[in-house]
Design an enzyme around this catalytic site. Structure first.
Site, short mmCIF file in Angstrom:
data_model
loop_
_atom_site.label_atom_id
_atom_site.label_comp_id
_atom_site.label_asym_id
_atom_site.label_seq_id
_atom_site.Cartn_x
_atom_site.Cartn_y
_atom_site.Cartn_z
N SER A 1 15.13 36.97 14.63
CA SER A 1 15.14 38.34 14.10
C SER A 1 14.36 38.39 12.79
O SER A 1 13.89 39.45 12.38
CB SER A 1 16.59 38.81 13.89
OG SER A 1 17.30 37.90 13.08
N ASP B 1 16.15 29.06 15.14
CA ASP B 1 16.02 29.67 16.47
C ASP B 1 14.75 29.18 17.16
O ASP B 1 13.66 29.27 16.59
CB ASP B 1 15.90 31.20 16.31
CG ASP B 1 16.99 31.95 17.03
OD1 ASP B 1 17.69 31.35 17.87
OD2 ASP B 1 17.16 33.15 16.74
N GLU C 1 26.81 37.69 22.04
CA GLU C 1 26.27 38.93 21.46
C GLU C 1 26.56 40.11 22.38
O GLU C 1 26.24 40.07 23.58
CB GLU C 1 24.76 38.78 21.22
CG GLU C 1 24.13 40.05 20.66
CD GLU C 1 22.74 39.87 20.07
OE1 GLU C 1 22.26 38.72 19.99
OE2 GLU C 1 22.15 40.88 19.67
#
Ligand code: KIV
Length: 278
Positions: free
Chosen positions: A45, A83, A181
């Site tokens: 993100s 990530d 999530e």
């Protein structure tokens, strides 16, 4: 000493909730750690909120290495999870190469990847070769072009069952934690009680072992974006704009800088320097 995956397992055993936050750069990583966070995600993100990509699909491994390295430099006690970006772990071999870059050049202590049973073999190989893996299930942002925009996953019996089986498969493959999530609260709780490793929820309710939030969401840095799963614990967009407009006004009015903000030269030195320069 940095937090370890064994520390996280012990926290789950003790029933201690695990707060996790994203960070993408040296300065905020220092602040996040100084405030007490011991599990930091350099999420892809960051490609959106630091680099301006429209989704995480555009984020590259080079970019993740850079963001990860800056977070690691700003921390000494947190376990930093990097990530693995979109399509950097399509095969176990590619995942090993990508994780090696993220851990060796980026310096993180663990990696995160998205997916369930489809990536279980990859998780096994990474773990066997010494790369701890955090799984990520439910809404997986790298699949935005398949799943559509962010929405809850696992609301019907069939998909809920698949999520549970995926979580069990990740644990069996060696994942040390699993992000859930946008998973319904009761399902996330059921998965959390069935796994021995910690679950880390985002939009998955209070029944997970830990919670992760995107730093920019919880600091209120994104003025026009408040996802349902987030809560603003500050309003840094407002604070930043106020500080910047105060600065502009001070420069325009001549109240900043003052003589206190710069050094001095002795009058005779200045006179000598300007003597033949009228
Ligand atoms: O990249 C990210 O910030 C994430 C969290 C949403 C878990 O993967």
């Amino acid at each position: 000493m940095r937090t370890t995956i064994q520390d996280l397992a012990a926290m789950k055993r003790r029933g201690e909730r695990i707060p996790m936050l994203t960070a993408y750069d040296y300065t905020t990583a220092r602040l996040v750690e100084a405030a007490g966070v011991r599990l930091i995600l350099v999420g892809d993100s960051g490609g959106q909120w630091m680099l301006g990509h429209p989704t995480t699909v555009q984020v590259t491994l080079d970019e993740m290495v850079l963001l990860t390295r800056s977070v690691v430099r700003g921390t000494s006690e947190a376990l930093v999870v990097g990530d693995l970006p979109f399509m950097s772990y399509g095969t176990p071999e590619q995942a090993l190469t990508s994780a090696a870059r993220l851990m060796q050049e980026g310096g993180c202590q663990a990696v995160k990847l998205e997916g369930g049973r489809a990536v279980a073999e990859t998780v096994r190989r990474l773990t066997d070769f010494g790369a701890p893996v955090m799984g990520h299930l439910g809404y997986t942002p790298q699949s935005v072009n398949v799943l559509g925009n962010a929405r809850a996953q696992g609301k019907a019996a069939g998909t809920a069952r698949r999520l549970l089986d995926d979580a069990l498969a990740l644990e069996a493959a060696g994942a040390f934690a699993v992000v859930l999530e946008l998973v319904p609260t009761d399902l996330a709780h059921a998965i959390s009680t069935r796994l021995h490793v910690p679950t880390i929820g985002i939009g998955a309710g209070p029944g997970c072992d830990g919670q992760v939030q995107v730093l920019h969401d919880m600091l209120g840095l994104l003025e026009d974006f408040i996802p349902r799963h987030a809560q603003r614990f500050g309003n840094l967009a407002e604070a930043t704009k106020t500080a910047v407009s105060d600065y502009i006004a001070a420069v325009r009015e001549g109240t900043f800088p003052t003589t206190a903000h710069a050094g001095k030269i002795a009058p005779d030195e200045l006179a000598a320097a300007l003597a033949d320069r009228p």
